[in-house]
Motif scaffolding. Structure first.
Motif, PDB file in Angstrom:
ATOM      1  N   TYR A 276       0.810  -1.216   0.000  1.00 28.86           N
ATOM      2  CA  TYR A 276       0.000   0.000   0.000  1.00 28.86           C
ATOM      3  C   TYR A 276       0.846   1.271   0.000  1.00 28.86           C
ATOM      4  CZ  TYR A 276      -3.478   3.492   1.172  1.00 28.86           C
ATOM      5  OH  TYR A 276      -4.279   4.591   1.151  1.00 28.86           O
ATOM      6  N   ASN A 277       1.954   1.285   0.770  1.00 29.39           N
ATOM      7  CA  ASN A 277       2.693   2.551   0.830  1.00 29.39           C
ATOM      8  C   ASN A 277       3.918   2.557  -0.070  1.00 29.39           C
ATOM      9  OD1 ASN A 277       5.317   2.306   2.405  1.00 29.39           O
ATOM     10  ND2 ASN A 277       3.923   1.349   3.882  1.00 29.39           N
ATOM     11  N   VAL A 318       2.913  -0.104  -5.709  1.00 31.91           N
ATOM     12  CA  VAL A 318       1.827   0.157  -4.761  1.00 31.91           C
ATOM     13  C   VAL A 318       0.514  -0.115  -5.489  1.00 31.91           C
ATOM     14  CG1 VAL A 318       3.115   1.854  -3.431  1.00 31.91           C
ATOM     15  CG2 VAL A 318       1.732   2.612  -5.353  1.00 31.91           C
ATOM     16  N   TYR A 319      -0.539  -0.338  -4.734  1.00 28.74           N
ATOM     17  CA  TYR A 319      -1.806  -0.725  -5.346  1.00 28.74           C
ATOM     18  C   TYR A 319      -2.294   0.313  -6.359  1.00 28.74           C
ATOM     19  CZ  TYR A 319      -6.654  -2.018  -6.007  1.00 28.74           C
ATOM     20  OH  TYR A 319      -7.856  -2.359  -6.586  1.00 28.74           O
ATOM     21  N   ASP A 381      -3.975  -3.434   4.989  1.00 29.34           N
ATOM     22  CA  ASP A 381      -4.207  -2.070   4.500  1.00 29.34           C
ATOM     23  C   ASP A 381      -5.172  -2.031   3.303  1.00 29.34           C
ATOM     24  OD1 ASP A 381      -2.479  -1.026   6.372  1.00 29.34           O
ATOM     25  OD2 ASP A 381      -0.751  -0.935   5.028  1.00 29.34           O
ATOM     26  N   PHE A 382      -5.566  -3.206   2.806  1.00 31.02           N
ATOM     27  CA  PHE A 382      -6.340  -3.283   1.571  1.00 31.02           C
ATOM     28  C   PHE A 382      -7.825  -3.505   1.848  1.00 31.02           C
ATOM     29  CE2 PHE A 382      -2.093  -3.888   0.251  1.00 31.02           C
ATOM     30  CZ  PHE A 382      -2.004  -3.687  -1.119  1.00 31.02           C
ATOM     31  N   ALA A 383      -8.632  -2.990   0.942  1.00 29.51           N
ATOM     32  CA  ALA A 383     -10.069  -3.315   0.953  1.00 29.51           C
ATOM     33  C   ALA A 383     -10.261  -4.682   0.303  1.00 29.51           C
ATOM     34  CB  ALA A 383     -10.850  -2.248   0.190  1.00 29.51           C
ATOM     35  N   SER A 384     -11.352  -5.344   0.619  1.00 29.59           N
ATOM     36  CA  SER A 384     -11.603  -6.697   0.120  1.00 29.59           C
ATOM     37  C   SER A 384     -11.620  -6.746  -1.406  1.00 29.59           C
ATOM     38  CB  SER A 384     -12.923  -7.221   0.674  1.00 29.59           C
ATOM     39  OG  SER A 384     -13.196  -8.519   0.174  1.00 29.59           O
ATOM     40  N   ARG A 542       3.012   5.745   6.768  1.00 30.65           N
ATOM     41  CA  ARG A 542       3.829   5.531   5.569  1.00 30.65           C
ATOM     42  C   ARG A 542       5.004   4.595   5.810  1.00 30.65           C
ATOM     43  NH1 ARG A 542       6.568   9.741   2.761  1.00 30.65           N
ATOM     44  NH2 ARG A 542       6.519   8.320   1.008  1.00 30.65           N
ATOM     45  N   ILE A 543       5.370   4.349   7.031  1.00 32.34           N
ATOM     46  CA  ILE A 543       6.617   3.624   7.298  1.00 32.34           C
ATOM     47  C   ILE A 543       6.376   2.153   7.609  1.00 32.34           C
ATOM     48  CG2 ILE A 543       6.782   3.981   9.800  1.00 32.34           C
ATOM     49  CD1 ILE A 543       9.573   4.451   7.146  1.00 32.34           C
ATOM     50  N   LYS A 544       5.140   1.706   7.525  1.00 31.51           N
ATOM     51  CA  LYS A 544       4.825   0.303   7.833  1.00 31.51           C
ATOM     52  C   LYS A 544       5.618  -0.633   6.922  1.00 31.51           C
ATOM     53  CE  LYS A 544       0.554  -0.803   8.412  1.00 31.51           C
ATOM     54  NZ  LYS A 544      -0.882  -0.901   8.166  1.00 31.51           N
TER      55      LYS A 544
END
Length: 590
Positions: A276-277, A318-319, A381-384, A542-544
């Protein structure tokens, strides 16, 4: 010449001079060093600075530490206090002669574990360490209670008249049975050449004064622990086409993403990696490219110019960039309106799914644009529906490879339910319950402040205590940040790239958004990379997935609303677990 470090001509100790004289007569199986000093800083014994008069080492028998004393030595017990008073030639001694040398046993044993790379189950870390006291002017032990210094640990004047007798006594002391070891001597290995040279270099003075900075960079535990655990997990993962991996913060999920992508690439599979990030995506991309370059070099050297094997492509995005790539391919990239959230959360994902449907129908496009494997990192972090669209990148909808990595405790977007996705829940799950990235002190602080307990390994280092400072306003927080940074640089010699400032807020809401010091730089969204010559300031969002040696956690302000506390604790967990070894927390006064 058996004495590698001898006494100096101006040495004031007659006992050390006498000891050196007889030690010089030993054969070359013995190595002897006089007047050695060490700084130790380890988890078991703490920080200690120690010196010893003489060190003798024999590969067959082990290591002997010797304290040398001249004159008449005696000890008596005071009637009033019961304390033992030591005397040297009629004058009281500040410390019993055996105390300092005996106290070196534990830190040396611990140091050998790292120096000689001993297996975890190896007792006493390959080298037997014993101690003795040399009374160079005394004919016998008269005046010294055996309860203080046993005769078997004493070298007396008669023992030092003949080198053969001297050697016999050294071996006897080294082979002293120990009650703590079942009445047997400590074990001792005959060291191989690499270990022997490492030991010799240490006593020669190469690195024998380990600084705090050196100790901080001792990272062997983390790499060994991670490698052993993760390789075992990857062997299991490789047996399943579809699998989800649930792992706590610091369990090495992102490293496993790279390993699995490389494994699949080496057997010719194309791999799509999504997170995601943007900072994590760039880190994964660089690690993948570096790993592939090494593998290609090895294969090319072995099989010739063509490499002898076809590596499958690995693409990391990223997505949002995955969505844009496919929407552009069919020339249907939506324009961003005033509502950015709507654009990224709904419009781009919908365009991504529509583009896949069109491209998949074309055989050439299917071969070019679709993959054999999909790996999703930080899937919480994502939607289904995003998960479904990424799995939709598989050429083979039934047998394509899918790996989903996630941690429910790090879920920061409450409305996104990717880990509840039906396809994900149908996959077999592997769980990584233990963290190896962080020290025990950091994990203890996290549990105390979030009530989220991350299990560690038995041999996880204790590490350094977490430092906390309190601020009232923005200017005070900025000053505390500067002070904390300066302390890290002064004490541990850290570079800017080894220190990360993690804010619990976005830049716009941060109390340090207007910091003017040139050492620090806010890493803007879309910046892709951390700035190497600055101390980066980033939001915890952002750092995950990333980490660094030292983290200064700022804008730590606990919400008063009960409804926000759980989300805040998860964010605190994310920020704190970015620190591998040093964590400083700057939090607002209540």
């Amino acid at each position: 010449m058996t004495v590698r470090a001898d006494v100096t001509p101006d040495n004031p100790s007659r006992a050390e001079i006498d000891f050196s004289r007889i030690a010089n007569l030993l054969d070359d199986n013995w190595l002897v060093w006089m007047n050695r000093s060490w700084y130790f800083d380890n988890d078991t014994t703490g920080s200690v600075l120690r010196e010893v008069d003489a060190v003798l080492y024999h590969r067959k028998y082990g290591l002997l530490l010797v304290e040398c004393k001249a004159g008449k030595i005696s000890a008596r017990t005071q009637n009033q206090t019961g304390n033992v008073v030591w005397m040297q030639s009629g004058k009281s001694m500040a410390k019993p002669p055996h105390m300092q040398v005996a106290s070196l046993i534990a830190p040396l044993h611990e140091y050998m574990k790292l120096l000689l790379k001993a297996p975890q189950n190896k007792e006493f870390y390959r080298v037997r360490v014993q101690w003795a006291v040399c009374f160079s002017d005394m004919e016998n032990m008269e005046g010294i209670p055996l309860s203080e210094i046993p005769r078997k640990r004493a070298l007396l004047k008669p023992d030092m008249q003949d080198v053969n007798k001297f050697e016999e006594r050294l071996i006897e002391i080294l082979q002293t049975p120990e009650e703590s070891h079942g009445g047997r001597p400590y074990p001792n290995d005959y060291l191989d050449e690499d270990a022997f040279f490492a030991l010799r270099n240490f006593f020669d003075g190469i690195g024998d004064m380990q600084t705090a900075a050196d100790a901080l960079r001792e990272d062997s535990y983390y790499s060994e622990q991670a490698t052993e655990m993760q390789q075992m997990m990857m062997d299991s993962i490789s047996r399943n086409n579809r699998v989800r991996i649930e792992g706590v913060a610091g369990s090495g999920k992102s490293r496993m993403v790279v390993w699995e992508a490389l494994r699949l690439s080496k057997i010719g599979k194309s791999v799509a990696i999504a997170c995601y990030n943007d900072l994590l995506a760039e880190e994964l991309r660089e690690e993948v490219e570096s790993a592939l370059a090494k593998e290609r070099k090895i294969v090319t050297a072995k099989y010739g110019r063509d490499g002898g094997v076809g590596f499958g492509k690995i693409e990391v995005n990223v997505y949002a960039d995955w969505c844009k790539k496919y929407a552009k391919a069919v020339k249907e990239l939506p324009k961003m309106g005033a509502d950015k959230s709507q654009y990224y959360d709904k419009e781009l994902p919908k365009a991504f799914t529509n583009a896949q449907t069109k491209l998949f129908k074309d055989k050439k496009q299917r071969e070019k644009m679709f993959f054999d494997a999909v790996i999703i990192d930080e899937a919480q972090d994502f939607a289904s529906e995003w998960i479904d669209s990424l799995i939709g990148l598989l050429r083979d909808k039934e047998r394509g490879y899918a790996r989903i990595f996630y941690d429910p405790a790090q879920r920061l977007y409450a409305k996104r339910n990717g880990i509840e996705n039906a396809q994900v829940k149908a996959m077999p799950v592997m769980v990584l319950k233990r963290a190896f990235r962080n020290t025990k002190k950091i994990l203890e602080w996290i549990y105390k402040n979030t009530n989220i307990r991350l299990q560690s390994y038995n041999n996880t280092p204790q590490g350094y205590p977490v430092k906390e400072y309190r601020y009232r306003d923005s200017s005070e927080q900025e000053q505390l940040l500067l002070n904390s940074y300066n302390e890290l640089v002064r004490k541990y010699e850290l570079k800017p790239s080894e220190i990360l400032v993690v804010s619990m807020h976005s830049e716009a809401r941060s109390g340090i958004k207007n910091i003017s010091n040139d050492t620090f730089a806010w890493n803007k969204v879309g910046g892709k990379k951390l700035i190497q010559d600055k101390v980066n300031i980033v939001s915890a969002y952002r750092i995950k997935g990333l980490d660094t040696m030292a983290v200064i956690l700022v804008d730590v302000e606990e919400p008063t609303e009960t409804s926000k506390r759980e989300d805040w604790k998860r964010l605190l967990l994310v920020g704190a677990t970015r620190a591998k070894k040093l964590l400083t927390v700057i939090r607002k006064k209540a």
